[in-house]
Write a protein that holds these residues in place. Structure first.
Motif, mmCIF file in Angstrom:
data_model
loop_
_atom_site.group_PDB
_atom_site.id
_atom_site.type_symbol
_atom_site.label_atom_id
_atom_site.label_comp_id
_atom_site.label_asym_id
_atom_site.label_seq_id
_atom_site.Cartn_x
_atom_site.Cartn_y
_atom_site.Cartn_z
ATOM 1 N N ASP A 51 0.666 -1.202 -0.308
ATOM 2 C CA ASP A 51 0.011 -0.193 -0.518
ATOM 3 C C ASP A 51 0.602 1.639 -0.572
ATOM 4 O O ASP A 51 1.511 1.765 0.383
ATOM 5 C CB ASP A 51 -0.875 -0.158 1.375
ATOM 6 C CG ASP A 51 -2.342 1.469 1.329
ATOM 7 O OD1 ASP A 51 -1.423 2.074 0.813
ATOM 8 O OD2 ASP A 51 -2.812 0.202 2.183
ATOM 9 N N LYS A 52 0.535 2.304 -0.655
ATOM 10 C CA LYS A 52 1.239 3.154 -0.836
ATOM 11 C C LYS A 52 1.693 4.478 0.806
ATOM 12 O O LYS A 52 2.489 4.866 0.757
ATOM 13 C CB LYS A 52 0.948 4.477 -2.024
ATOM 14 C CG LYS A 52 1.146 3.125 -3.880
ATOM 15 C CD LYS A 52 1.062 4.944 -4.880
ATOM 16 C CE LYS A 52 1.071 3.908 -5.714
ATOM 17 N NZ LYS A 52 0.937 4.432 -7.587
ATOM 18 N N ILE A 53 -0.023 4.206 0.624
ATOM 19 C CA ILE A 53 -0.246 4.828 1.819
ATOM 20 C C ILE A 53 0.722 4.542 3.239
ATOM 21 O O ILE A 53 1.604 5.337 4.255
ATOM 22 C CB ILE A 53 -1.083 4.254 2.932
ATOM 23 C CG1 ILE A 53 -2.800 5.330 1.936
ATOM 24 C CG2 ILE A 53 -1.666 5.893 4.074
ATOM 25 C CD1 ILE A 53 -4.035 5.602 2.144
ATOM 26 N N TYR A 54 1.218 3.477 3.555
ATOM 27 C CA TYR A 54 2.340 2.731 4.305
ATOM 28 C C TYR A 54 3.274 3.065 4.585
ATOM 29 O O TYR A 54 3.995 4.171 5.054
ATOM 30 C CB TYR A 54 1.598 1.069 4.218
ATOM 31 C CG TYR A 54 3.036 0.290 4.841
ATOM 32 C CD1 TYR A 54 3.360 0.750 6.736
ATOM 33 C CD2 TYR A 54 4.318 0.272 4.188
ATOM 34 C CE1 TYR A 54 4.711 -0.077 6.617
ATOM 35 C CE2 TYR A 54 5.384 -0.053 4.936
ATOM 36 C CZ TYR A 54 5.093 -0.440 6.330
ATOM 37 O OH TYR A 54 7.081 -1.207 6.358
ATOM 38 N N ILE A 55 3.521 3.491 2.774
ATOM 39 C CA ILE A 55 4.634 3.679 2.479
ATOM 40 C C ILE A 55 5.190 5.401 2.817
ATOM 41 O O ILE A 55 5.985 5.787 3.117
ATOM 42 C CB ILE A 55 5.564 3.103 0.974
ATOM 43 C CG1 ILE A 55 5.749 1.753 0.480
ATOM 44 C CG2 ILE A 55 7.229 3.637 0.545
ATOM 45 C CD1 ILE A 55 5.781 1.639 -0.312
ATOM 46 N N GLU A 56 4.226 5.467 2.438
ATOM 47 C CA GLU A 56 4.131 7.008 2.809
ATOM 48 C C GLU A 56 4.244 7.947 4.142
ATOM 49 O O GLU A 56 5.206 8.303 4.733
ATOM 50 C CB GLU A 56 3.233 8.248 2.313
ATOM 51 C CG GLU A 56 2.830 7.879 0.354
ATOM 52 C CD GLU A 56 1.222 8.543 0.136
ATOM 53 O OE1 GLU A 56 1.122 8.593 0.924
ATOM 54 O OE2 GLU A 56 1.630 8.699 -1.131
ATOM 55 N N ASN A 57 3.780 6.664 4.665
ATOM 56 C CA ASN A 57 3.665 7.502 6.729
ATOM 57 C C ASN A 57 4.925 6.432 6.867
ATOM 58 O O ASN A 57 5.087 7.295 8.143
ATOM 59 C CB ASN A 57 2.445 5.967 7.237
ATOM 60 C CG ASN A 57 0.963 6.912 6.678
ATOM 61 O OD1 ASN A 57 0.939 8.210 6.089
ATOM 62 N ND2 ASN A 57 0.236 5.777 7.110
ATOM 63 N N GLU A 58 5.592 5.250 6.230
ATOM 64 C CA GLU A 58 6.944 4.981 6.722
ATOM 65 C C GLU A 58 7.899 6.124 6.727
ATOM 66 O O GLU A 58 8.921 6.396 7.840
ATOM 67 C CB GLU A 58 6.798 3.917 6.527
ATOM 68 C CG GLU A 58 6.822 3.130 6.673
ATOM 69 C CD GLU A 58 6.593 2.180 8.400
ATOM 70 O OE1 GLU A 58 8.128 1.637 8.569
ATOM 71 O OE2 GLU A 58 6.732 2.747 9.102
ATOM 72 N N ILE A 59 7.942 6.652 5.840
ATOM 73 C CA ILE A 59 8.595 8.048 5.065
ATOM 74 C C ILE A 59 8.546 8.820 5.485
ATOM 75 O O ILE A 59 10.173 9.641 6.610
ATOM 76 C CB ILE A 59 8.680 8.093 3.348
ATOM 77 C CG1 ILE A 59 8.589 7.062 2.501
ATOM 78 C CG2 ILE A 59 9.541 9.408 3.207
ATOM 79 C CD1 ILE A 59 8.176 7.827 1.216
ATOM 80 N N ILE A 60 6.923 9.376 6.376
ATOM 81 C CA ILE A 60 7.687 10.382 7.712
ATOM 82 C C ILE A 60 8.018 9.631 8.357
ATOM 83 O O ILE A 60 8.239 11.005 9.493
ATOM 84 C CB ILE A 60 5.868 10.723 6.953
ATOM 85 C CG1 ILE A 60 5.260 11.811 5.481
ATOM 86 C CG2 ILE A 60 5.817 11.904 8.292
ATOM 87 C CD1 ILE A 60 4.029 11.740 6.079
ATOM 88 N N ARG A 61 7.502 8.964 9.183
ATOM 89 C CA ARG A 61 7.934 8.602 10.243
ATOM 90 C C ARG A 61 9.391 8.474 10.352
ATOM 91 O O ARG A 61 10.094 9.136 11.698
ATOM 92 C CB ARG A 61 7.135 7.015 10.796
ATOM 93 C CG ARG A 61 7.645 6.464 12.291
ATOM 94 C CD ARG A 61 6.675 5.161 12.260
ATOM 95 N NE ARG A 61 7.409 3.949 11.895
ATOM 96 C CZ ARG A 61 8.721 3.514 11.459
ATOM 97 N NH1 ARG A 61 9.333 4.153 13.118
ATOM 98 N NH2 ARG A 61 9.403 2.912 11.019
ATOM 99 N N LEU A 62 10.177 7.962 9.808
ATOM 100 C CA LEU A 62 11.410 7.667 9.683
ATOM 101 C C LEU A 62 12.673 8.962 9.732
ATOM 102 O O LEU A 62 13.569 9.122 9.903
ATOM 103 C CB LEU A 62 11.867 6.481 8.029
ATOM 104 C CG LEU A 62 11.216 5.233 8.893
ATOM 105 C CD1 LEU A 62 11.817 4.627 7.534
ATOM 106 C CD2 LEU A 62 12.212 4.381 10.145
ATOM 107 N N GLN A 63 11.511 10.195 9.104
ATOM 108 C CA GLN A 63 12.550 10.810 8.862
ATOM 109 C C GLN A 63 12.210 11.476 9.843
ATOM 110 O O GLN A 63 13.241 12.385 10.585
ATOM 111 C CB GLN A 63 11.697 11.673 7.488
ATOM 112 C CG GLN A 63 12.050 10.692 5.959
ATOM 113 C CD GLN A 63 12.092 12.064 5.324
ATOM 114 O OE1 GLN A 63 10.630 13.051 4.962
ATOM 115 N NE2 GLN A 63 12.337 12.123 4.120
ATOM 116 N N ASN A 64 11.057 11.520 11.010
ATOM 117 C CA ASN A 64 11.342 12.006 12.498
ATOM 118 C C ASN A 64 12.471 11.952 12.963
ATOM 119 O O ASN A 64 12.937 12.580 14.537
ATOM 120 C CB ASN A 64 9.830 11.907 12.862
ATOM 121 C CG ASN A 64 9.216 13.005 11.940
ATOM 122 O OD1 ASN A 64 9.421 14.187 12.005
ATOM 123 N ND2 ASN A 64 7.944 12.735 12.000
#
Length: 207
Positions: free
Chosen positions: A87-100
């Motif tokens: 799911d693209k939403i999973y990837i987008e959320n992971e990118i935001i979380r990991l950058q934080n």
């Protein structure tokens, strides 16, 4: 080529720095990948009389298998393998979380110190070993965006299958062991004890 097991990270750094002597006292900076790359980076920076800093990236894990990386992220770059089932939403959320997470880690390690400017400088990127190379590749992309004059990667050990991938993305690539039977970085060290956050902070504070 070095064909044995390293006693520890310090010995690996002493052997590796022999390939980097031309950069001593030059317009260069050593960047270490925490946490395991920092003791090597410190030894190399001291020998070459260069400044030491860190650079961070994180793997993006597969949602059903956290040990399996589907890509990697830095503060301003992302590399993703093809996984249309995710799911693209999973990837987008992971990118935001990991950058934080990366922002918090930079603050923890550096404190109030500003990052070393790498624009126009030779940048020597150091780690204690490379498995898939995903996190390293996203770091290289970030360094190019920041204007590094020349990117040199230096590691003691990596998988033989990763050599060409890294060579294609760097100006120079130095290593001691490229194993065709690579399982993990730790198997090439007698002493591969974990480097903790406190050690990283101490090394950076005394560099």
């Amino acid at each position: 080529m070095y064909n044995s097991i390293f006693k520890n990270r310090t010995e690996a750094a002493i052997l590796l720095v022999e390939k980097l002597k031309k950069y001593k006292n030059s317009n260069s900076v050593v960047l270490a990948l925490p946490r395991g790359g920092v003791p090597l980076g410190s030894e190399i920076a001291k020998t070459l009389q260069l400044p030491l800093d860190i650079v961070l990236s994180k793997k993006i894990a597969h949602p059903s298998n956290k040990e399996f990386a589907i890509g990697a992220v830095s503060l301003d770059s992302t590399i993703l393998d093809e996984h249309p089932e995710i799911d693209k939403i999973y990837i987008e959320n992971e990118i935001i979380r990991l950058q934080n997470v990366l922002r918090e880690k930079y603050k923890l390690y550096r404190g109030d110190r500003k990052p070393i400017e790498i624009k126009g400088k030779n940048t020597i990127l150091v780690d204690d070993g490379i498995a898939t190379g995903n996190t390293l590749l996203v770091t290289l992309e970030m360094l190019r965006k920041q204007g590094a004059a020349k990117i040199i990667v230096a590691v003691p050990v990596l998988s033989y299958n990763t050599v060409t991938i890294i060579e294609d993305q760097t100006d120079e690539f130095h290593y001691l062991i490229a194993s065709k039977h690579f399982k993990s970085v730790g198997e090439f060290y007698e002493d591969f004890r974990q480097v903790d956050d406190e050690q990283v902070i101490q090394i950076l504070n005394t560099s």
